[in-house]
Design a protein around this motif. Structure first.
Motif, PDB file in Angstrom:
ATOM      1  N   ALA A 109      48.879  51.066  40.725  1.00  0.00           N
ATOM      2  CA  ALA A 109      50.135  50.865  39.791  1.00  0.00           C
ATOM      3  C   ALA A 109      49.293  51.455  38.240  1.00  0.00           C
ATOM      4  O   ALA A 109      49.500  52.548  37.950  1.00  0.00           O
ATOM      5  N   PHE A 110      48.651  51.542  37.809  1.00  0.00           N
ATOM      6  CA  PHE A 110      47.715  50.980  37.085  1.00  0.00           C
ATOM      7  C   PHE A 110      46.322  52.103  36.487  1.00  0.00           C
ATOM      8  O   PHE A 110      46.031  51.799  35.724  1.00  0.00           O
ATOM      9  N   GLY A 111      45.926  52.131  37.409  1.00  0.00           N
ATOM     10  CA  GLY A 111      44.090  52.706  37.439  1.00  0.00           C
ATOM     11  C   GLY A 111      43.040  52.247  37.896  1.00  0.00           C
ATOM     12  O   GLY A 111      42.797  50.472  38.044  1.00  0.00           O
ATOM     13  N   VAL A 112      42.361  52.568  38.897  1.00  0.00           N
ATOM     14  CA  VAL A 112      40.945  51.888  39.388  1.00  0.00           C
ATOM     15  C   VAL A 112      40.029  51.152  38.179  1.00  0.00           C
ATOM     16  O   VAL A 112      39.161  50.973  38.883  1.00  0.00           O
ATOM     17  N   HIS A 113      40.120  52.074  37.025  1.00  0.00           N
ATOM     18  CA  HIS A 113      39.214  51.211  36.273  1.00  0.00           C
ATOM     19  C   HIS A 113      39.167  50.063  35.500  1.00  0.00           C
ATOM     20  O   HIS A 113      38.752  49.270  35.322  1.00  0.00           O
ATOM     21  N   LEU A 114      40.787  49.357  36.388  1.00  0.00           N
ATOM     22  CA  LEU A 114      40.533  48.375  35.647  1.00  0.00           C
ATOM     23  C   LEU A 114      39.944  47.109  37.308  1.00  0.00           C
ATOM     24  O   LEU A 114      40.085  46.422  36.756  1.00  0.00           O
ATOM     25  N   ASN A 115      39.309  47.822  37.489  1.00  0.00           N
ATOM     26  CA  ASN A 115      38.906  47.251  38.187  1.00  0.00           C
ATOM     27  C   ASN A 115      37.513  46.313  37.874  1.00  0.00           C
ATOM     28  O   ASN A 115      36.731  45.302  38.779  1.00  0.00           O
ATOM     29  N   VAL A 116      36.522  46.992  37.321  1.00  0.00           N
ATOM     30  CA  VAL A 116      35.576  46.486  36.507  1.00  0.00           C
ATOM     31  C   VAL A 116      36.294  45.108  35.563  1.00  0.00           C
ATOM     32  O   VAL A 116      35.368  44.230  35.327  1.00  0.00           O
ATOM     33  N   LEU A 117      37.212  45.097  34.919  1.00  0.00           N
ATOM     34  CA  LEU A 117      37.936  43.627  33.895  1.00  0.00           C
ATOM     35  C   LEU A 117      38.413  42.761  35.594  1.00  0.00           C
ATOM     36  O   LEU A 117      38.659  41.854  35.048  1.00  0.00           O
ATOM     37  N   CYS A 118      38.428  43.308  36.680  1.00  0.00           N
ATOM     38  CA  CYS A 118      38.997  42.645  37.516  1.00  0.00           C
ATOM     39  C   CYS A 118      38.132  41.918  38.429  1.00  0.00           C
ATOM     40  O   CYS A 118      37.686  40.841  38.896  1.00  0.00           O
ATOM     41  N   VAL A 119      36.734  42.321  37.958  1.00  0.00           N
ATOM     42  CA  VAL A 119      35.585  41.445  38.761  1.00  0.00           C
ATOM     43  C   VAL A 119      35.103  40.370  37.846  1.00  0.00           C
ATOM     44  O   VAL A 119      34.882  39.296  37.735  1.00  0.00           O
TER      45      VAL A 119
END
Length: 314
Positions: free
Chosen positions: A243-253
C-alpha cells in the motif's frame, strides 16, 4: 475509524468490500482517477485495520491486485512460458525452492515446490523475451523464491500469483533482484544511516560490537521480512508495504530492532539475539514505522523511497 480491537472481523470485511465492490472498480472503463481514489481509500483502511482474511479469503488477493494495478492476467501468456519447460537457471532455482518457508506447515500444505519452480521458470522466460526493450534485465537471484512465496500462498491461482509477482519485482523493487543485489545493499546502508539518526545510542552500541546492518539485517531486507515467521503476520506487513511502498521495509526492520532493544543492549554478544529475530508482530511494527518516517530528514527519506528502483541514485 474505530480501533482494531473494537472492530469485528465482519465489520472490517464489510468496510473493505464496500471499497472493492464500488461499481467503478470492476468496470473496464474506470478512469485512472477512479483507480487512485480507491487505492487511497484502501491505504487509509489498511493503516488502521487488518485485512480479515479468515472471514473473507477473497479480500487480500483482490486488494493486492488493485494495489499492484494488475488488471489483465493472460492464461495464454503464462501457459506459453510454462510450456517452454526448464529455464537456463532451473538448477539454481531448485537449489532454493525446496527450503522456502520450510518450517511453515500451512505454507507447505498450500504451496507445493513445483508451483514455485513453475512460477520462477516462467518469470525468467518472460524477462528473457523482454530484456532487449528494458533497461534492467532479470533472471533468478537469491531470495526471489521467498519473495514469490507470499503471492503463491495468497492468490487463488498460479496465474494471478505469476502476474502479481512479476509486476511487484519489475516495478516495486527491481534493484533488489539484480545479480549484485544492488537494492538490498543500498537498503542495508540506508538502515545504518537511519538508525544512527533514529536511535544514536543503539547504533553506537551495535557499531562498538562491529555490527553493521549488512551482518544482522541482510535476510530481513532481502526478503522484505518474509524470512521472519509467522506467515500470517508477514502477509499483514506486506499489506502495508504494498500500500505504501516496499522502501518502508527498512524502517520496519528498525522497528523490530526497537521492539527488542533492551534485550540487545543487555547482551554482551548481541549477534546471538540478532541472528534470529523474534516472531513478527506486524501491527506494532507498522505503528513504529509510521512514527519513524516523521523523524527522518526529507533528503534521507527521499533516498529511502528511491532505493529499490531508481537506477540513477548514487
Amino acid at each position: 475509524m474505530s480501533s482494531d480491537l473494537e472492530t469485528s472481523p465482519a465489520a472490517k470485511a464489510h468496510a473493505f468490500n464496500k471499497i472493492l465492490n464500488a461499481p467503478k472498480v470492476s468496470s473496464r472503463n474506470q478512469s485512472p482517477t477512479d483507480v487512485e481514489d480507491r487505492i487511497k481509500k484502501l491505504r487509509r483502511l489498511i493503516l488502521t485495520e487488518t485485512i480479515p482474511s479468515s472471514t473473507d479469503p477473497t479480500l487480500r488477493p483482490r486488494i493486492w491486485k488493485i494495489l499492484l494495478r494488475v488488471n489483465d492476467v493472460s492464461a495464454g501468456t503464462f501457459l506459453e512460458y510454462v510450456g517452454r519447460g526448464p529455464c537456463e537457471v532451473r538448477e539454481k532455482i531448485r537449489n532454493d525452492t525446496f527450503r522456502t518457508l520450510a518450517t511453515d506447515r500451512g505454507f507447505k500444505e498450500r504451496v507445493r515446490e513445483d508451483m514455485l519452480v513453475r512460477l520462477l521458470d516462467a518469470f525468467v522466460w518472460r524477462n528473457h523475451d523482454r530484456q532487449e526493450s528494458h533497461s534492467l534485465a532479470f533472471t533468478y537471484v537469491q531470495g526471489m523464491n521467498v519473495l514469490a512465496a507470499p503471492f503463491l500462498y495468497t492468490m487463488p491461482s498460479e496465474l494471478e500469483a505469476f502476474f502479481c509477482f512479476s509486476k511487484f519485482i519489475e516495478e516495486c523493487c527491481p534493484l533488489y533482484v539484480q545479480p549484485t543485489l544492488e537494492g538490498v545493499h543500498r537498503g542495508l546502508k540506508l538502515l545504518d544511516r537511519c538508525l544512527k539518526i533514529l536511535d544514536p545510542e543503539l547504533f553506537a552500541f551495535l557499531r562498538s560490537k562491529n555490527l553493521s546492518a549488512e551482518l544482522y539485517a541482510f535476510p530481513s531486507v532481502l526478503t522484505l521480512c518474509a524470512c521472519t515467521p509467522p506467515l500470517e503476520e508477514v502477509l499483514h506487513l506486506w499489506d502495508f508495504l504494498l500500500a505504501f511502498g516496499v522502501h518502508l521495509n527498512v524502517l520496519c526492520v528498525i522497528a523490530q530492532l526497537l521492539l527488542m532493544r533492551d534485550e540487545v543492549m543487555e547482551e554482551p554478544s548481541p549477534m546471538k539475539r540478532l541472528r534470529q529475530f523474534p516472531p513478527l508482530e506486524a501491527q506494532p511494527v507498522i505503528g513504529i514505522c509510521v512514527t519513524l518516517v516523521r523523524d527522518l530528514p526529507p533528503e534521507l527519506y527521499d533516498e529511502l523511497v528511491r532505493h529499490p528502483y531508481d537506477v540513477h541514485e548514487t
